[in-house]
Design a protein around this motif. Sequence first.
Motif, PDB file in Angstrom:
ATOM      1  N   ASN B  98       1.015  -1.240   0.087  1.00  0.00           N
ATOM      2  CA  ASN B  98      -0.032   0.101  -0.081  1.00  0.00           C
ATOM      3  C   ASN B  98       0.719   1.202   0.054  1.00  0.00           C
ATOM      4  N   THR B  99       2.091   1.308  -0.514  1.00  0.00           N
ATOM      5  CA  THR B  99       2.857   2.380  -0.484  1.00  0.00           C
ATOM      6  C   THR B  99       3.079   2.619  -2.061  1.00  0.00           C
ATOM      7  N   SER B 100       4.093   3.909  -2.362  1.00  0.00           N
ATOM      8  CA  SER B 100       4.016   4.199  -3.789  1.00  0.00           C
ATOM      9  C   SER B 100       5.337   3.684  -4.171  1.00  0.00           C
ATOM     10  N   ALA B 101       6.146   2.516  -3.284  1.00  0.00           N
ATOM     11  CA  ALA B 101       7.546   1.838  -3.662  1.00  0.00           C
ATOM     12  C   ALA B 101       7.354   1.285  -4.982  1.00  0.00           C
ATOM     13  N   PHE B 102       6.346   0.585  -5.449  1.00  0.00           N
ATOM     14  CA  PHE B 102       6.457  -0.368  -6.393  1.00  0.00           C
ATOM     15  C   PHE B 102       5.348  -0.234  -7.550  1.00  0.00           C
ATOM     16  N   ARG B 103       4.676   0.825  -7.365  1.00  0.00           N
ATOM     17  CA  ARG B 103       3.407   1.283  -8.119  1.00  0.00           C
ATOM     18  C   ARG B 103       3.643   1.360  -9.258  1.00  0.00           C
ATOM     19  N   MET B 104       4.719   2.047  -9.939  1.00  0.00           N
ATOM     20  CA  MET B 104       4.989   2.355 -11.431  1.00  0.00           C
ATOM     21  C   MET B 104       6.036   1.451 -11.747  1.00  0.00           C
ATOM     22  N   THR B 105       6.354   0.350 -11.086  1.00  0.00           N
ATOM     23  CA  THR B 105       7.564  -0.799 -11.487  1.00  0.00           C
ATOM     24  C   THR B 105       6.742  -1.705 -12.493  1.00  0.00           C
ATOM     25  N   GLU B 106       7.306  -1.690 -13.745  1.00  0.00           N
ATOM     26  CA  GLU B 106       6.708  -2.268 -14.890  1.00  0.00           C
ATOM     27  C   GLU B 106       5.908  -3.781 -14.681  1.00  0.00           C
ATOM     28  N   ASP B 107       6.593  -4.607 -13.839  1.00  0.00           N
ATOM     29  CA  ASP B 107       6.158  -5.925 -13.814  1.00  0.00           C
ATOM     30  C   ASP B 107       5.381  -5.988 -12.340  1.00  0.00           C
ATOM     31  N   VAL B 108       4.895  -5.032 -11.656  1.00  0.00           N
ATOM     32  CA  VAL B 108       4.279  -5.169 -10.879  1.00  0.00           C
ATOM     33  C   VAL B 108       2.714  -4.646 -11.055  1.00  0.00           C
ATOM     34  N   PRO B 109       1.585  -5.456 -10.818  1.00  0.00           N
ATOM     35  CA  PRO B 109       0.501  -4.896 -11.138  1.00  0.00           C
ATOM     36  C   PRO B 109      -0.060  -4.028 -10.288  1.00  0.00           C
ATOM     37  N   LEU B 110      -0.692  -3.059 -10.784  1.00  0.00           N
ATOM     38  CA  LEU B 110      -1.396  -2.055  -9.764  1.00  0.00           C
ATOM     39  C   LEU B 110      -3.070  -2.002  -9.922  1.00  0.00           C
ATOM     40  N   VAL B 111      -3.505  -2.565  -8.659  1.00  0.00           N
ATOM     41  CA  VAL B 111      -4.656  -3.152  -8.823  1.00  0.00           C
ATOM     42  C   VAL B 111      -5.889  -2.480  -8.164  1.00  0.00           C
ATOM     43  N   VAL B 112      -7.155  -2.075  -8.738  1.00  0.00           N
ATOM     44  CA  VAL B 112      -8.273  -1.789  -8.065  1.00  0.00           C
ATOM     45  C   VAL B 112      -9.265  -2.948  -8.691  1.00  0.00           C
ATOM     46  N   PRO B 113      -9.609  -3.877  -7.846  1.00  0.00           N
ATOM     47  CA  PRO B 113     -10.362  -4.911  -8.528  1.00  0.00           C
ATOM     48  C   PRO B 113     -11.564  -4.692  -9.119  1.00  0.00           C
ATOM     49  N   GLU B 114     -12.336  -3.578  -8.909  1.00  0.00           N
ATOM     50  CA  GLU B 114     -13.410  -3.333  -9.567  1.00  0.00           C
ATOM     51  C   GLU B 114     -12.989  -2.859 -11.267  1.00  0.00           C
ATOM     52  N   VAL B 115     -11.657  -2.718 -11.276  1.00  0.00           N
ATOM     53  CA  VAL B 115     -11.197  -2.027 -12.625  1.00  0.00           C
ATOM     54  C   VAL B 115     -10.499  -3.221 -13.422  1.00  0.00           C
ATOM     55  N   ASN B 116      -9.348  -3.794 -12.653  1.00  0.00           N
ATOM     56  CA  ASN B 116      -8.456  -4.485 -13.366  1.00  0.00           C
ATOM     57  C   ASN B 116      -7.957  -5.620 -12.562  1.00  0.00           C
ATOM     58  N   LYS B 117      -8.883  -6.357 -11.981  1.00  0.00           N
ATOM     59  CA  LYS B 117      -8.974  -7.422 -11.103  1.00  0.00           C
ATOM     60  C   LYS B 117      -7.866  -8.563 -11.775  1.00  0.00           C
ATOM     61  N   GLU B 118      -7.938  -8.948 -13.046  1.00  0.00           N
ATOM     62  CA  GLU B 118      -7.311  -9.880 -13.846  1.00  0.00           C
ATOM     63  C   GLU B 118      -5.826  -9.499 -13.892  1.00  0.00           C
ATOM     64  N   ASP B 119      -5.432  -8.237 -13.616  1.00  0.00           N
ATOM     65  CA  ASP B 119      -3.963  -8.085 -13.444  1.00  0.00           C
ATOM     66  C   ASP B 119      -3.308  -8.715 -12.355  1.00  0.00           C
ATOM     67  N   ILE B 120      -3.959  -9.001 -11.292  1.00  0.00           N
ATOM     68  CA  ILE B 120      -3.568  -9.776 -10.064  1.00  0.00           C
ATOM     69  C   ILE B 120      -2.732 -11.042 -10.639  1.00  0.00           C
ATOM     70  N   ALA B 121      -3.338 -11.901 -11.486  1.00  0.00           N
ATOM     71  CA  ALA B 121      -2.870 -12.960 -12.166  1.00  0.00           C
ATOM     72  C   ALA B 121      -1.484 -13.063 -12.598  1.00  0.00           C
TER      73      ALA B 121
END
Lengths: 348, 348
Positions: B98-121
């Motif tokens: 829940n920090t900004s540390a990895f949010r924009m790292t390319e292979d780290v999914p940034l997820v809001v389940p209502e929007v892009n749940k499938e990225d979690i996979a």
Amino acid sequence: MTEKSAVNIAVVGATGAVGEKIIKILEDKDFPVDTLKLLSSKRSSGKELTFKNQTIVVEEAKPESFEGIDIALFSAGGSVSKQLAPEAVKRGAVVVDNTSAFRMTEDVPLVVPEVNKEDIAKHKGIIANPNCSTIQMVVALKPLKDKFGLSRVIVSTYQAVSGAGASASTELEEQSKQFLNKQEMEANLLPVKGDKKHFPIAFNALPQIDVFQENGYTFEEMKMINETKKIMHAPELSVAATCVRLPFFTSHAESVYIEVEKNGVTVEDLWNELDAAGGIILQDDPSTQVYPTPLSAAGKEEVFVGRVRKDLDNEKGFHLWIVSDNLLKGAAWNTVQIAGELIQNKWL
Amino acid sequence: MTEKSAVNIAVVGATGAVGEKIIKILEDKDFPVDTLKLLSSKRSSGKELTFKNQTIVVEEAKPESFEGIDIALFSAGGSVSKQLAPEAVKRGAVVVDNTSAFRMTEDVPLVVPEVNKEDIAKHKGIIANPNCSTIQMVVALKPLKDKFGLSRVIVSTYQAVSGAGASASTELEEQSKQFLNKQEMEANLLPVKGDKKHFPIAFNALPQIDVFQENGYTFEEMKMINETKKIMHAPELSVAATCVRLPFFTSHAESVYIEVEKNGVTVEDLWNELDAAGGIILQDDPSTQVYPTPLSAAGKEEVFVGRVRKDLDNEKGFHLWIVSDNLLKGAAWNTVQIAGELIQNKWL
């Protein structure tokens, strides 16, 4: 009226938040007042106010109150203006009206001196003072429009409670104390005095200022949209507004997105125009955290601009943060400025 | 990890504002927890917290703390995440950060389940939880983008102090008391804990959230811009943000202007999509003064939308007012939702 150096002034709504500021400015600026008549509703009449060490008893505003008055400054609500402003004009006074009563009336100039001072000359007895949130925005937009052209304005406001009158400030203060004492907050006034529902403003934000119109916009939002176009003589300008009441006492802030017409305009170009314009103080240095806030602008006459940024996607888009004291430039000071121009330019 | 119905959870930053909310949600939602490990800085370790009538002693977070942990929920600041999240992953845990540390790292999914749940996979051990102000906005924008297309977003935020941590809420409370007692307000923290200058937030508005970037935008504004594009898989989407801190404790509000791609879209069309979407509660009836406010949204999981209006000049333009509890959907609830999806979809 005949030319003379000092004029007879009437202040209608003398005991209100704006009226009191007007009296103070007339004194502080050493405005050329011959006699000052202070008028109010019947309820507030009899009060004693001080002007230049003189005690003046507030009288009930009636049609005959305006006999011998050169300039009548109205700030007592739209219905009072609708009723009494024509009576004042009939008796030879020029009215500067700080309500929404005549703002959109075709032959009534709507004036912010930094923007359209010359419109004052066209008056037929009444000059309207614009809405507070409109005034500060057009002061900042005018030099940008003149230099770069302006095609679009989208504003979200952050407005102080004092815009809803002195009683709204009392309500914020009382609710704040209630909340901090873990008591239930009593809401009796905001968002709009006459509306059906009231919500706490303390530690909250209310996305309603004035009543809703048929189109889903509030009257405050429509004022910003329509008045901006009228003052700037720009009927084709695209203006959108969202107005929000917030828990602070003084100054409105505005997050404003604009699109200019010229290509290749930079933030530095905007800074230069804003810095050179009258009535504006540029406070914009991210590296030292310099930007205006409602508290820093309170009590000051000028319009403060900061956070000037170029839009990252639109070459012609810019963002600005515009703050000004809603009771001064947004009301009392703009009113007195208009009165001053009337005298100085012999437009009475 | 092997499939099982209940998992071992670690909460890093357990004593913080968001950590405490996470623990409460895990309990309230009867989340399938086998063991719960509560971790913190050395300073806060030793504290006792309660989970399902069990007393749990908070331990200092160390690399070896993550042995046997299935899901580690990080909410202790970016530097802690940068140091310990890889250690947790190394030991087989999946991190929801829940920090900004990895949010924009390319292979780290940034997820809001209502929007892009499938990225979690697609995660490689770390899933990032977006910035609070971004989350609530994309929840509202997603159904509109799906149905009408979306080309442009301009947002001005109205953000609660709790987004800057529990100590910022204390500061607002103390300053409010000082102001009401006519004492000078002491500013030691806001707008940004580590920045050079501090200004009062009580009865004020601060147009700075997080530190300024070279381009004149704050980091909070750049988070909204960049994260929105990443979560929505819309690098071409035009997003602009102005972020403002305000004197209320809970919930962020947002004045959002959007442009859709389709022609002929109406307010009713937007209402229908918003009303049908998961995680959104539509509160929009001007005729009865129905709209969300920070106070009305506080303590609730959903994203509330009101004040939906068509732009008066742009056929494809619309305005929305989006409000949500910044500590719940903006942080703790979104984090637990991601953890829930990890389990339910066997994405661990």
